[in-house]
Design a protein around this motif. Sequence first.
Motif, PDB file in Angstrom:
ATOM      1  N   ASP A   1       0.835  -1.214   0.000  1.00 49.64           N
ATOM      2  CA  ASP A   1       0.000   0.000   0.000  1.00 49.64           C
ATOM      3  C   ASP A   1       0.863   1.255   0.000  1.00 49.64           C
ATOM      4  O   ASP A   1       0.544   2.241  -0.687  1.00 49.64           O
ATOM      5  N   ASP A   2       1.967   1.228   0.757  1.00 44.46           N
ATOM      6  CA  ASP A   2       2.877   2.383   0.777  1.00 44.46           C
ATOM      7  C   ASP A   2       3.500   2.611  -0.595  1.00 44.46           C
ATOM      8  O   ASP A   2       3.657   3.755  -1.041  1.00 44.46           O
ATOM      9  N   ILE A   3       3.869   1.521  -1.255  1.00 49.54           N
ATOM     10  CA  ILE A   3       4.481   1.636  -2.587  1.00 49.54           C
ATOM     11  C   ILE A   3       3.488   2.238  -3.571  1.00 49.54           C
ATOM     12  O   ILE A   3       3.849   3.068  -4.421  1.00 49.54           O
ATOM     13  N   LYS A   4       2.218   1.875  -3.430  1.00 45.32           N
ATOM     14  CA  LYS A   4       1.204   2.356  -4.379  1.00 45.32           C
ATOM     15  C   LYS A   4       0.760   3.781  -4.062  1.00 45.32           C
ATOM     16  O   LYS A   4       0.647   4.614  -4.967  1.00 45.32           O
ATOM     17  N   SER A   5       0.500   4.058  -2.786  1.00 52.20           N
ATOM     18  CA  SER A   5      -0.123   5.337  -2.431  1.00 52.20           C
ATOM     19  C   SER A   5       0.864   6.406  -1.944  1.00 52.20           C
ATOM     20  O   SER A   5       0.596   7.588  -2.018  1.00 52.20           O
ATOM     21  N   LYS A   6       2.001   5.976  -1.411  1.00 52.24           N
ATOM     22  CA  LYS A   6       2.993   6.942  -0.891  1.00 52.24           C
ATOM     23  C   LYS A   6       4.370   6.624  -1.481  1.00 52.24           C
ATOM     24  O   LYS A   6       5.362   6.534  -0.746  1.00 52.24           O
ATOM     25  N   ASN A   7       4.406   6.474  -2.778  1.00 42.76           N
ATOM     26  CA  ASN A   7       5.624   6.015  -3.433  1.00 42.76           C
ATOM     27  C   ASN A   7       6.788   6.967  -3.194  1.00 42.76           C
ATOM     28  O   ASN A   7       7.863   6.555  -2.729  1.00 42.76           O
ATOM     29  N   TYR A   8       6.575   8.242  -3.499  1.00 41.17           N
ATOM     30  CA  TYR A   8       7.684   9.208  -3.390  1.00 41.17           C
ATOM     31  C   TYR A   8       8.093   9.416  -1.936  1.00 41.17           C
ATOM     32  O   TYR A   8       9.293   9.481  -1.622  1.00 41.17           O
ATOM     33  N   SER A   9       7.111   9.474  -1.037  1.00 45.06           N
ATOM     34  CA  SER A   9       7.416   9.651   0.388  1.00 45.06           C
ATOM     35  C   SER A   9       8.219   8.476   0.910  1.00 45.06           C
ATOM     36  O   SER A   9       9.151   8.651   1.713  1.00 45.06           O
ATOM     37  N   THR A  10       7.882   7.289   0.456  1.00 47.81           N
ATOM     38  CA  THR A  10       8.595   6.090   0.884  1.00 47.81           C
ATOM     39  C   THR A  10      10.043   6.124   0.399  1.00 47.81           C
ATOM     40  O   THR A  10      10.978   5.804   1.138  1.00 47.81           O
ATOM     41  N   ILE A  11      10.224   6.530  -0.840  1.00 48.53           N
ATOM     42  CA  ILE A  11      11.584   6.632  -1.389  1.00 48.53           C
ATOM     43  C   ILE A  11      12.404   7.650  -0.608  1.00 48.53           C
ATOM     44  O   ILE A  11      13.555   7.400  -0.236  1.00 48.53           O
ATOM     45  N   LYS A  12      11.804   8.795  -0.305  1.00 49.80           N
ATOM     46  CA  LYS A  12      12.522   9.882   0.386  1.00 49.80           C
ATOM     47  C   LYS A  12      12.728   9.590   1.871  1.00 49.80           C
ATOM     48  O   LYS A  12      13.445  10.328   2.546  1.00 49.80           O
ATOM     49  N   SER A  13      12.109   8.514   2.392  1.00 55.98           N
ATOM     50  CA  SER A  13      12.329   8.171   3.799  1.00 55.98           C
ATOM     51  C   SER A  13      13.789   7.780   4.046  1.00 55.98           C
ATOM     52  O   SER A  13      14.263   7.830   5.183  1.00 55.98           O
ATOM     53  N   LEU A  14      14.499   7.397   3.003  1.00 57.04           N
ATOM     54  CA  LEU A  14      15.948   7.151   3.075  1.00 57.04           C
ATOM     55  C   LEU A  14      16.617   8.071   2.050  1.00 57.04           C
ATOM     56  O   LEU A  14      16.964   7.662   0.946  1.00 57.04           O
ATOM     57  N   PRO A  15      16.778   9.334   2.388  1.00 52.11           N
ATOM     58  CA  PRO A  15      17.220  10.342   1.400  1.00 52.11           C
ATOM     59  C   PRO A  15      18.611  10.105   0.818  1.00 52.11           C
ATOM     60  O   PRO A  15      18.907  10.580  -0.281  1.00 52.11           O
TER      61      PRO A  15
END
Length: 399
Positions: A365-379
């Motif tokens: 669900d995170d990959i689908k709905s919060k894709n960019y936020s998930t990626i930026k969680s490890l900047p």
Amino acid sequence: NSVEELDCLYDQKSDAIRSEYYYYSNEKDKKIDELNAEKSRRQEIIEARKNDGIAQYEEKIAEIEQAIKRARAEHLSELITRDTERSVFSVSGSNLPGEPEDYNEIKRSHYFDLLKFLIRNAYIDETYNDYMTYFYEDSLSAQDKRFFRKITDKRGADYEYSLKDVRKILSSSILRTVDFYEEETLNFDLLNGMLESQDVPKYQEYLSALMTQLQDKKCVDFISKFYDNCKVKTVFLEKLYRQWPAFFNYITLNKNMSSQQIREISFGTLCLDETMIRSVNVENCLTDYISSQADYLNMQERGTDADQEKIISRFIFLHVSFQSIDCETVDAVLFDGVYENSLYELTYENIQLMLDKKYNKVSLDDIKSKNYSTIKSLPESPLAMYVANHMNDYLKVIL
């Protein structure tokens, strides 16, 4: 996924774009074209999976060819069994003018049973003519003399004809450089002998002529069969590419070698120096080939001696960008190298794979709905930096 499921999915995406851009616009056409391009790539992946059946047939053919090679290498006595004895000793043929010959005079002889016993128990074998050569220190065996007759009489190629003393053949005054432009010199033992004798200028002159023949006559069948028997594969590829730089491009375009062998040759090519690899990469053929192979990172095919660091350095040099990655068979070290150096396309599937493998406890669900936020969680992660440097490409995939 099947082609039907893919069609259904992309029909829905296409309808969504048409609904969003109700009136005609350049942006609408652009998004439709990008969607169609993405669909084509995924169709190619599905078709590649279907082609596994072709690979199975290729494996069966390879098994049969190996059985034939083993049979040719065995002595006559080893080929004679209880089941084959009748057919072996009832053989017929033809004489020099081409007339049928049944050898009935021998078969009717009272000594025929004795002859069969001697052959069956290896007291007489296919090398019986060679005993005469033992009396002459520097003479060729009868077997090697027959090879010379094939050359002088222009009897055609016999790739697997076994040679007893290759160095003695190569040093013979009978051989000339011009002979190596003719098919009769296409022989595995002869070529292996030249490749293993880099210190003899005369042999290297022969080798250069033979490589010219391979290019001019497009002898892919010989190259394919020789590569499996080659004792020094890296040296062979260097010599071949020096004469025929476009060889890899030729076999990938014409598909006249098995997919497994093309894969093996690509691995062998990566072992060469960068100058040679650059000359081989005609029209980016090697780059495009590797980038299109989802299972290329499966090092089980290469055994335990795979030099992963060198392979990754070659990927970087070639600007490899994997369209997709088969994570079920991937080598962990190579996968890390591909991830850390961003050697993959920014597709939704690849982004999902990297999040799943390199980020901790990421839900679907995170990959689908919060894709960019998930990626930026490890900047500081390679994926976050890859996306930041290619934001337009990322937005095309996500939006």
